[in-house]
Design a protein around this motif. Structure first.
Motif, PDB file in Angstrom:
ATOM      1  N   ASN A  33       0.800  -1.224   0.000  1.00  0.00           N
ATOM      2  CA  ASN A  33       0.000   0.000   0.000  1.00  0.00           C
ATOM      3  C   ASN A  33       0.832   1.274   0.000  1.00  0.00           C
ATOM      4  OD1 ASN A  33      -2.009  -1.889   0.325  1.00  0.00           O
ATOM      5  ND2 ASN A  33      -2.280  -1.502   2.495  1.00  0.00           N
ATOM      6  N   ASP A  34       2.140   1.175   0.078  1.00  0.00           N
ATOM      7  CA  ASP A  34       3.013   2.344   0.144  1.00  0.00           C
ATOM      8  C   ASP A  34       3.159   2.972  -1.253  1.00  0.00           C
ATOM      9  OD1 ASP A  34       5.045   4.212   0.412  1.00  0.00           O
ATOM     10  OD2 ASP A  34       6.331   2.895   1.602  1.00  0.00           O
ATOM     11  N   ALA A  35       2.532   4.140  -1.411  1.00  0.00           N
ATOM     12  CA  ALA A  35       2.521   4.803  -2.721  1.00  0.00           C
ATOM     13  C   ALA A  35       3.908   5.202  -3.197  1.00  0.00           C
ATOM     14  CB  ALA A  35       1.618   6.031  -2.674  1.00  0.00           C
ATOM     15  N   LYS A  36       4.825   5.477  -2.288  1.00  0.00           N
ATOM     16  CA  LYS A  36       6.178   5.905  -2.675  1.00  0.00           C
ATOM     17  C   LYS A  36       6.951   4.797  -3.376  1.00  0.00           C
ATOM     18  CE  LYS A  36       6.660   9.114   1.161  1.00  0.00           C
ATOM     19  NZ  LYS A  36       7.406   9.407   2.380  1.00  0.00           N
ATOM     20  N   GLN A  37       6.712   3.568  -2.990  1.00  0.00           N
ATOM     21  CA  GLN A  37       7.474   2.446  -3.529  1.00  0.00           C
ATOM     22  C   GLN A  37       7.088   2.088  -4.970  1.00  0.00           C
ATOM     23  OE1 GLN A  37      10.079   1.299  -1.998  1.00  0.00           O
ATOM     24  NE2 GLN A  37       9.680   2.388  -0.101  1.00  0.00           N
ATOM     25  N   LYS A  38       5.829   2.265  -5.308  1.00  0.00           N
ATOM     26  CA  LYS A  38       5.299   1.908  -6.631  1.00  0.00           C
ATOM     27  C   LYS A  38       5.507   0.434  -6.973  1.00  0.00           C
ATOM     28  CE  LYS A  38       5.540   6.497  -8.602  1.00  0.00           C
ATOM     29  NZ  LYS A  38       5.848   7.304  -9.770  1.00  0.00           N
ATOM     30  N   TYR A  39       5.626  -0.363  -5.945  1.00  0.00           N
ATOM     31  CA  TYR A  39       5.856  -1.793  -6.126  1.00  0.00           C
ATOM     32  C   TYR A  39       4.728  -2.426  -6.937  1.00  0.00           C
ATOM     33  CZ  TYR A  39       6.821  -6.636  -4.662  1.00  0.00           C
ATOM     34  OH  TYR A  39       7.092  -7.976  -4.626  1.00  0.00           O
ATOM     35  N   TRP A  40       3.486  -2.237  -6.489  1.00  0.00           N
ATOM     36  CA  TRP A  40       2.342  -2.836  -7.171  1.00  0.00           C
ATOM     37  C   TRP A  40       2.234  -2.334  -8.610  1.00  0.00           C
ATOM     38  CZ3 TRP A  40      -1.366   0.095  -9.423  1.00  0.00           C
ATOM     39  CH2 TRP A  40      -1.516   1.413  -8.980  1.00  0.00           C
ATOM     40  N   GLY A 139      13.096  -7.506 -11.590  1.00  0.00           N
ATOM     41  CA  GLY A 139      14.344  -6.989 -11.015  1.00  0.00           C
ATOM     42  C   GLY A 139      14.124  -5.696 -10.260  1.00  0.00           C
ATOM     43  N   TYR A 140      13.301  -4.818 -10.801  1.00  0.00           N
ATOM     44  CA  TYR A 140      13.014  -3.552 -10.141  1.00  0.00           C
ATOM     45  C   TYR A 140      12.328  -3.798  -8.799  1.00  0.00           C
ATOM     46  CZ  TYR A 140      12.198   1.455  -9.941  1.00  0.00           C
ATOM     47  OH  TYR A 140      12.225   2.769  -9.579  1.00  0.00           O
ATOM     48  N   CYS A 141      11.331  -4.678  -8.805  1.00  0.00           N
ATOM     49  CA  CYS A 141      10.624  -4.986  -7.551  1.00  0.00           C
ATOM     50  C   CYS A 141      11.548  -5.681  -6.556  1.00  0.00           C
ATOM     51  CB  CYS A 141       9.392  -5.842  -7.833  1.00  0.00           C
ATOM     52  SG  CYS A 141       8.043  -4.915  -8.605  1.00  0.00           S
ATOM     53  N   ASN A 142      12.389  -6.570  -7.039  1.00  0.00           N
ATOM     54  CA  ASN A 142      13.345  -7.218  -6.135  1.00  0.00           C
ATOM     55  C   ASN A 142      14.286  -6.189  -5.521  1.00  0.00           C
ATOM     56  OD1 ASN A 142      12.601  -9.887  -5.915  1.00  0.00           O
ATOM     57  ND2 ASN A 142      13.851 -10.565  -7.640  1.00  0.00           N
ATOM     58  N   ASN A 143      14.677  -5.201  -6.288  1.00  0.00           N
ATOM     59  CA  ASN A 143      15.516  -4.132  -5.757  1.00  0.00           C
ATOM     60  C   ASN A 143      14.771  -3.351  -4.669  1.00  0.00           C
ATOM     61  OD1 ASN A 143      17.941  -2.441  -5.751  1.00  0.00           O
ATOM     62  ND2 ASN A 143      16.572  -0.876  -6.588  1.00  0.00           N
ATOM     63  N   ILE A 144      13.517  -3.077  -4.897  1.00  0.00           N
ATOM     64  CA  ILE A 144      12.715  -2.392  -3.883  1.00  0.00           C
ATOM     65  C   ILE A 144      12.665  -3.231  -2.611  1.00  0.00           C
ATOM     66  CG2 ILE A 144      10.376  -1.625  -3.265  1.00  0.00           C
ATOM     67  CD1 ILE A 144       9.974  -0.876  -6.233  1.00  0.00           C
ATOM     68  N   HIS A 149      15.050  -4.115   3.138  1.00  0.00           N
ATOM     69  CA  HIS A 149      15.415  -5.233   4.008  1.00  0.00           C
ATOM     70  C   HIS A 149      14.378  -6.349   4.023  1.00  0.00           C
ATOM     71  CE1 HIS A 149      18.561  -2.516   5.185  1.00  0.00           C
ATOM     72  NE2 HIS A 149      17.649  -1.618   5.540  1.00  0.00           N
ATOM     73  N   LEU A 150      13.762  -6.550   2.864  1.00  0.00           N
ATOM     74  CA  LEU A 150      12.821  -7.647   2.686  1.00  0.00           C
ATOM     75  C   LEU A 150      13.436  -8.652   1.719  1.00  0.00           C
ATOM     76  CD1 LEU A 150       9.626  -5.452   2.246  1.00  0.00           C
ATOM     77  CD2 LEU A 150      10.159  -6.886   4.228  1.00  0.00           C
TER      78      LEU A 150
END
Length: 156
Positions: A33-40, A139-144, A149-150
């Motif tokens: 839910n963290d908008a800054k990460q843009k993971y989703w 790769g981008y999501c894995n970097n996030i 620290h996940l």
């Protein structure tokens, strides 16, 4: 098996799709839910790209779902909301079925046929482009994940 090249493409494509699904599964809810990460958003963007490219008919409707929320797959545009992990999982499963159908209908003899969208791009190009594109976002999501620290999704 006479369609050896299709089998090779499938062997490379399937792990890419598995990794994409794992990205949704491993992400903690509060982080999702963290908008800054843009993971989703990276997952949504990659999945929507497959929806676009794996169409079987040129005139097939291409709609990007918004899940009734203020969201977009465009990485450079802000959203005030987000799809839930459950919504994204369902959407990804639907699109992965479209991708598998695209590959299932191929034979080695048809791999160099033009895709339905652009004559200069073959069906093989479409598969390889999507592998590369989805892997980029994995790769981008894995970097996030690593940066926070996940645990990153394992390579399969």
């Amino acid at each position: 098996m006479s369609d050896k090249m299709v089998a090779v493409l499938r062997r490379q494509f399937e792990p890419t799709l598995e990794m994409l699904k794992h990205l949704i599964e491993v992400c903690p809810d509060d982080f999702w839910n963290d908008a800054k990460q843009k993971y989703w958003k990276h997952i949504f963007h990659a999945t929507t790209s497959m929806k676009f490219w794996f169409r079987q008919q040129k005139d097939e409707q291409f709609n990007i779902p918004d899940f009734g929320k203020d969201i977009t797959e465009a990485l450079d545009e802000e959203c005030s909301d987000y799809p839930t992990k459950e919504e994204m999982t369902k959407y990804a499963e639907d699109i992965l079925n479209v991708a598998y159908k695209f590959i299932d209908e191929l034979t080695d003899d048809r791999l160099l046929e033009p895709c339905v969208l652009y004559e200069e791009i073959t069906k093989t190009d479409v598969i390889l482009m999507q592998i590369r594109h989805v892997q980029h976002h994995i790769g981008y999501c894995n970097n996030i994940l690593n940066s926070n620290h996940l645990e990153a999704v394992k390579w399969v």
